[in-house]
Design a protein around this motif. Structure first.
Motif, PDB file in Angstrom:
ATOM      1  N   ARG A 193      38.727  41.132  42.679  1.00 41.79           N
ATOM      2  CA  ARG A 193      38.925  39.746  42.273  1.00 41.79           C
ATOM      3  C   ARG A 193      38.021  38.766  42.999  1.00 41.79           C
ATOM      4  O   ARG A 193      37.707  37.709  42.479  1.00 41.79           O
ATOM      5  CB  ARG A 193      40.368  39.366  42.574  1.00 41.79           C
ATOM      6  CG  ARG A 193      41.124  38.964  41.363  1.00 41.79           C
ATOM      7  CD  ARG A 193      42.520  38.653  41.781  1.00 41.79           C
ATOM      8  NE  ARG A 193      42.755  37.228  41.731  1.00 41.79           N
ATOM      9  CZ  ARG A 193      43.114  36.587  40.639  1.00 41.79           C
ATOM     10  NH1 ARG A 193      43.242  37.228  39.512  1.00 41.79           N
ATOM     11  NH2 ARG A 193      43.335  35.289  40.676  1.00 41.79           N
ATOM     12  N   ARG A 194      37.636  39.103  44.210  1.00 44.90           N
ATOM     13  CA  ARG A 194      36.966  38.094  45.017  1.00 44.90           C
ATOM     14  C   ARG A 194      35.521  38.403  45.351  1.00 44.90           C
ATOM     15  O   ARG A 194      34.731  37.496  45.520  1.00 44.90           O
ATOM     16  CB  ARG A 194      37.687  37.967  46.358  1.00 44.90           C
ATOM     17  CG  ARG A 194      38.885  37.099  46.287  1.00 44.90           C
ATOM     18  CD  ARG A 194      39.297  36.820  47.712  1.00 44.90           C
ATOM     19  NE  ARG A 194      40.638  36.298  47.769  1.00 44.90           N
ATOM     20  CZ  ARG A 194      41.320  36.198  48.899  1.00 44.90           C
ATOM     21  NH1 ARG A 194      40.781  36.628  50.026  1.00 44.90           N
ATOM     22  NH2 ARG A 194      42.526  35.692  48.893  1.00 44.90           N
ATOM     23  N   ALA A 195      35.194  39.701  45.495  1.00 45.39           N
ATOM     24  CA  ALA A 195      33.921  40.021  46.136  1.00 45.39           C
ATOM     25  C   ALA A 195      32.764  39.989  45.148  1.00 45.39           C
ATOM     26  O   ALA A 195      32.045  40.967  44.976  1.00 45.39           O
ATOM     27  CB  ALA A 195      34.015  41.379  46.832  1.00 45.39           C
ATOM     28  N   HIS A 196      32.570  38.831  44.490  1.00 45.20           N
ATOM     29  CA  HIS A 196      31.498  38.748  43.493  1.00 45.20           C
ATOM     30  C   HIS A 196      30.126  38.527  44.127  1.00 45.20           C
ATOM     31  O   HIS A 196      29.191  38.164  43.444  1.00 45.20           O
ATOM     32  CB  HIS A 196      31.811  37.652  42.477  1.00 45.20           C
ATOM     33  CG  HIS A 196      33.127  37.819  41.810  1.00 45.20           C
ATOM     34  ND1 HIS A 196      33.443  38.944  41.079  1.00 45.20           N
ATOM     35  CD2 HIS A 196      34.231  37.038  41.785  1.00 45.20           C
ATOM     36  CE1 HIS A 196      34.680  38.823  40.625  1.00 45.20           C
ATOM     37  NE2 HIS A 196      35.181  37.681  41.045  1.00 45.20           N
ATOM     38  N   GLN A 197      30.038  38.702  45.449  1.00 43.67           N
ATOM     39  CA  GLN A 197      28.698  38.772  46.038  1.00 43.67           C
ATOM     40  C   GLN A 197      28.118  40.174  45.783  1.00 43.67           C
ATOM     41  O   GLN A 197      26.963  40.415  46.061  1.00 43.67           O
ATOM     42  CB  GLN A 197      28.710  38.419  47.534  1.00 43.67           C
ATOM     43  CG  GLN A 197      29.504  39.350  48.425  1.00 43.67           C
ATOM     44  CD  GLN A 197      30.977  38.939  48.525  1.00 43.67           C
ATOM     45  OE1 GLN A 197      31.574  38.447  47.567  1.00 43.67           O
ATOM     46  NE2 GLN A 197      31.580  39.147  49.686  1.00 43.67           N
TER      47      GLN A 197
ATOM     48  N   VAL B 171      30.832  38.302  35.085  1.00 41.60           N
ATOM     49  CA  VAL B 171      30.926  37.280  36.133  1.00 41.60           C
ATOM     50  C   VAL B 171      29.604  37.170  36.885  1.00 41.60           C
ATOM     51  O   VAL B 171      29.181  36.090  37.274  1.00 41.60           O
ATOM     52  CB  VAL B 171      32.062  37.625  37.121  1.00 41.60           C
ATOM     53  CG1 VAL B 171      32.086  36.651  38.288  1.00 41.60           C
ATOM     54  CG2 VAL B 171      33.406  37.625  36.410  1.00 41.60           C
ATOM     55  N   MET B 172      28.913  38.295  37.051  1.00 39.11           N
ATOM     56  CA  MET B 172      27.675  38.296  37.840  1.00 39.11           C
ATOM     57  C   MET B 172      26.495  37.688  37.100  1.00 39.11           C
ATOM     58  O   MET B 172      25.438  37.455  37.692  1.00 39.11           O
ATOM     59  CB  MET B 172      27.333  39.722  38.277  1.00 39.11           C
ATOM     60  CG  MET B 172      28.295  40.317  39.286  1.00 39.11           C
ATOM     61  SD  MET B 172      28.430  39.332  40.784  1.00 39.11           S
ATOM     62  CE  MET B 172      26.911  39.765  41.624  1.00 39.11           C
ATOM     63  N   GLY B 173      26.650  37.445  35.809  1.00 38.53           N
ATOM     64  CA  GLY B 173      25.618  36.738  35.056  1.00 38.53           C
ATOM     65  C   GLY B 173      24.243  37.379  35.194  1.00 38.53           C
ATOM     66  O   GLY B 173      24.098  38.602  35.106  1.00 38.53           O
TER      67      GLY B 173
ATOM     68  N   THR C 147      22.342  37.775  37.790  1.00 41.04           N
ATOM     69  CA  THR C 147      22.247  38.718  38.906  1.00 41.04           C
ATOM     70  C   THR C 147      22.733  40.101  38.471  1.00 41.04           C
ATOM     71  O   THR C 147      22.115  41.117  38.820  1.00 41.04           O
ATOM     72  CB  THR C 147      23.104  38.236  40.089  1.00 41.04           C
ATOM     73  OG1 THR C 147      22.786  36.868  40.338  1.00 41.04           O
ATOM     74  CG2 THR C 147      22.852  39.047  41.327  1.00 41.04           C
TER      75      THR C 147
END
Lengths: 308, 365
Positions: free
Chosen positions: A110-114, A263-265, A267
């Protein structure tokens, strides 16, 4: 200091206190607070080689507590909460371990979209990583675990964490949740493998966790470069078959496999493109772990020296 | 040094008021700050604020990772939202009805500084009440679907609310809330939506409109200080207001006078007073002092002092490890206040009763 380096009593005191037990898990630090001794015992066995973190920023603050009310004692339950939020229904108390693992997966996804997060097992040898993207039930956990038990560096059985900035793979060598027949398969495959208690009747059937390999845990801050993508499929009785996969097809398979591709688009697109361009891509059908590992050993040694 | 709740609040406010000071934070303070901003959905916004206002602040690697992760999600939601607006415009082009985009969607369409890093949930639009049925039918015919509601909830929306039940396109994720006014029909204030529609501003890049700057601030004020229950995630709305006010007052010299006049036209003096006061007091918005004193919405001494005590308690996130009883109590009081303002008691009590009874009934599938 590792978890196994301190006594269980001290561990329980830390986890039971308000400052909790902070553990370094891959790139993340998790603060665990719990009073549940049985759960903590399983945790300390499966995570025995992980570092206790003292002065790092904590990413996930997780509490494993019993609910208030009668379910505290009668048919006792346990609640997973992160920063005071409880995203899931309570579990039976004796299933605290699978709940913790499942909850931590949820937090990361859920959070680690880096990271571009692939639904994949990852292993590495000679600086070359293999990504095993697959759906549940395809045997990627078992295969990654088996490779980890045969001297490969085990990076993950679930999350192929591709760093957004440079496309390197971040290890997160957590214990492997083996399901149903896989438990016996791994036990037979490596009698010395340390497997935690059986958890019957979970959503995925009977689950037991394989302790993370020590070397992999010790090297969990060391990122790896992807060299091969192999889409595995376990088929009972099948002969080991590798089939080279066209790049455009592999691209679609890999991008649709990621948890957060959309979500990462841009990238996300670029990372998948780079991986596909730089890696050999295969479909794999297998049933014999020893045979498949023998072939992978040969392939990884050759990989890069000439094109397969 | 360890922080309890008061320290956590100060840490958060300070980060938004004076991001330069973050240079001095220690790692455990960053950790607490990120936890507090997360409970108000402001992680990405804080990251962007630091990036723009004080790029010289060196961020610890792990702090940067949290900002990156959050910003990635914000960008994605923004893209979904712009696409949904594009689809809405296309679907409604034939109708020749003015569509006024409210809140987050409008901030994006205007490229306001606060739209960078702001996490968006859904699209809110305002249309003339006479046209709402046509708009709804038109969207339903083109793939949007109404939320599945039982008869009572349908009745609740259609009779008492300022919006129709939310719509969502069958293939997409963004919810579209269609309003015909900005407050529930049952609430004590009855702003005339026609005034808002008349003052709405056209845009170059899309056929839809947005509210005028004053109305945009007033809408957000009413939403926060009149209609909302005031929980920790509402702190974000105060940050919105602070950013809107700071931006618009730089754009035009007579912004404050216009805002005051407009609030009187729409009878929004009270919510405007709270906005100006708390935005100035908590976030340091450059509100002219004389405006605060002469503001017609300024409550009498006792209620004023009570709100000055309750609002910061309820609005600011607590230290996640040390929840406080007085915060829960403040939120409870303000929850009651919001419902009291929302509906007269003879409607509210039966409504709450029905809701409670529905929760107790077994679910029939």
């Amino acid at each position: 200091m590792k978890i196994k380096d301190i006594s269980f009593n001290l561990l329980a005191r830390k986890a039971g206190g308000s400052r909790g037990l902070c553990v370094s898990i891959g790139a993340f630090v998790v603060r665990l607070r719990t009073q549940e001794k049985a759960f903590l015992r399983t945790f300390s066995l499966l995570y025995q080689d992980f570092q206790i973190s003292t002065d790092e920023l904590v990413d996930f603050h997780i509490d494993m507590r019993r609910p208030s009310g009668y379910r505290r004692w009668l048919k006792a339950q346990v609640i997973f909460s992160i920063d005071g939020h409880t995203p899931f229904e309570p579990f039976p108390l004796d299933h605290a371990m699978p709940l913790f693992e499942w909850g931590l997966n949820w937090c990361i996804a859920r959070r680690a979209h880096q990271y571009l997060i692939l639904h994949a097992g990852v292993v590495e040898k000679q600086g070359k990583a293999i990504i095993f993207p697959a759906l549940p039930g395809s045997g990627k956990s078992t295969l990654s675990a088996a490779l980890g038990l045969r001297g490969w560096r085990f990076l993950s059985d679930e999350f192929g964490m591709v760093r957004g900035s440079d496309g390197l793979l971040q290890p997160i060598p957590r214990p492997v949740p083996l399901k149903n027949e896989s438990i016996q398969v791994i036990q037979d495959f490596s009698p010395s493998a340390v497997i935690g208690p059986l958890f019957p009747k979970t959503r995925k059937g009977t689950v037991a966790h394989l302790q993370s390999p020590r070397i992999s845990v010790e090297q969990s801050r060391q990122l790896a470069k992807p060299a091969m993508i192999i889409f595995p499929l376990y088929q009972s009785g099948a002969e080991t078959t590798f089939k080279s996969l066209a790049k455009h097809y592999a691209f679609l398979k890999l991008s649709s496999n990621a948890f957060n591709y959309e979500v990462m688009g841009l990238t996300g697109f670029e990372r998948v493109r780079d991986i596909i361009n730089s890696c050999a891509c295969y479909n794999l059908i297998y049933s014999d772990l020893d045979d498949v590992i023998k072939q992978l050993d040969a392939m990884i040694t050759q990989e890069g020296s000439d094109d397969l | 040094m360890t922080y309890r709740s008061q320290g956590a609040r100060q840490l958060l406010l300070n980060a938004f008021k004076n991001p330069k000071s973050l240079q001095q934070l220690e790692l455990h303070e960053w950790e607490l700050l990120i936890r507090c901003t997360r409970s108000s959905k402001l992680v990405a916004a804080l990251g962007k604020k630091i990036e723009f206002n004080c790029p010289e602040v060196v961020l610890p690697e792990k702090v940067m990772a949290h900002f990156q992760g959050a910003q990635q999600l914000v960008e994605y939601r923004k893209q979904l939202l712009i696409w949904e607006l594009n689809r809405l415009n296309k679907a409604l082009a034939a109708l020749d009805v003015d569509i006024v985009v409210l809140k987050g969607g409008a901030y994006i369409l205007l490229d306001l500084p606060l739209s960078v890093g702001r996490l968006l949930a859904d699209i809110d639009i305002l249309v003339d009440k006479k046209e709402i049925e046509r708009v709804e039918k038109h969207l339903l015919a083109q793939g949007w679907q109404s939320a599945k509601l039982d008869e009572y909830d349908q009745h609740y929306y259609r009779t008492w609310m300022h919006e129709i039940p939310p719509l969502r396109h069958q293939y997409r994720f963004i919810e579209v809330d269609i309003h015909h006014t900005i407050l529930p029909l049952t609430s004590r204030l009855h702003p005339d939506p026609e005034r808002l529609l008349n003052d709405a501003i056209s845009l170059d890049k899309m056929a839809c409109k947005v509210l005028s700057p004053c109305d945009m601030v007033l809408h957000s004020s009413v939403h926060l200080f009149y209609d909302a229950e005031l929980k920790a995630d509402d702190f974000r709305d105060l940050v919105d207001l602070h950013e809107l006010l700071s931006f618009f007052c730089q754009q035009s010299a007579d912004f404050w006078t216009k805002l005051e006049a407009r609030s009187e036209e729409l009878s929004f003096q009270r919510p405007l007073y709270y906005t100006l006061y708390f935005s100035w007091q908590l976030l340091g918005t450059p509100v002219p002092n004389e405006l605060l004193i002469r503001c017609k919405g300024r409550p009498l001494y006792l209620p004023r002092k009570l709100m000055e005590y309750l609002i910061p308690l309820a609005l600011l996130p607590e230290h996640p490890d040390y929840p406080e009883k007085k915060v829960a109590f403040a939120r409870w009081l303000l929850y009651i206040r919001s419902h009291y303002l929302r509906m007269p008691l003879h409607l509210l009590l039966p409504h709450l009763f029905k809701k409670a009874r529905k929760r107790l009934e077994p679910v029939v599938t």
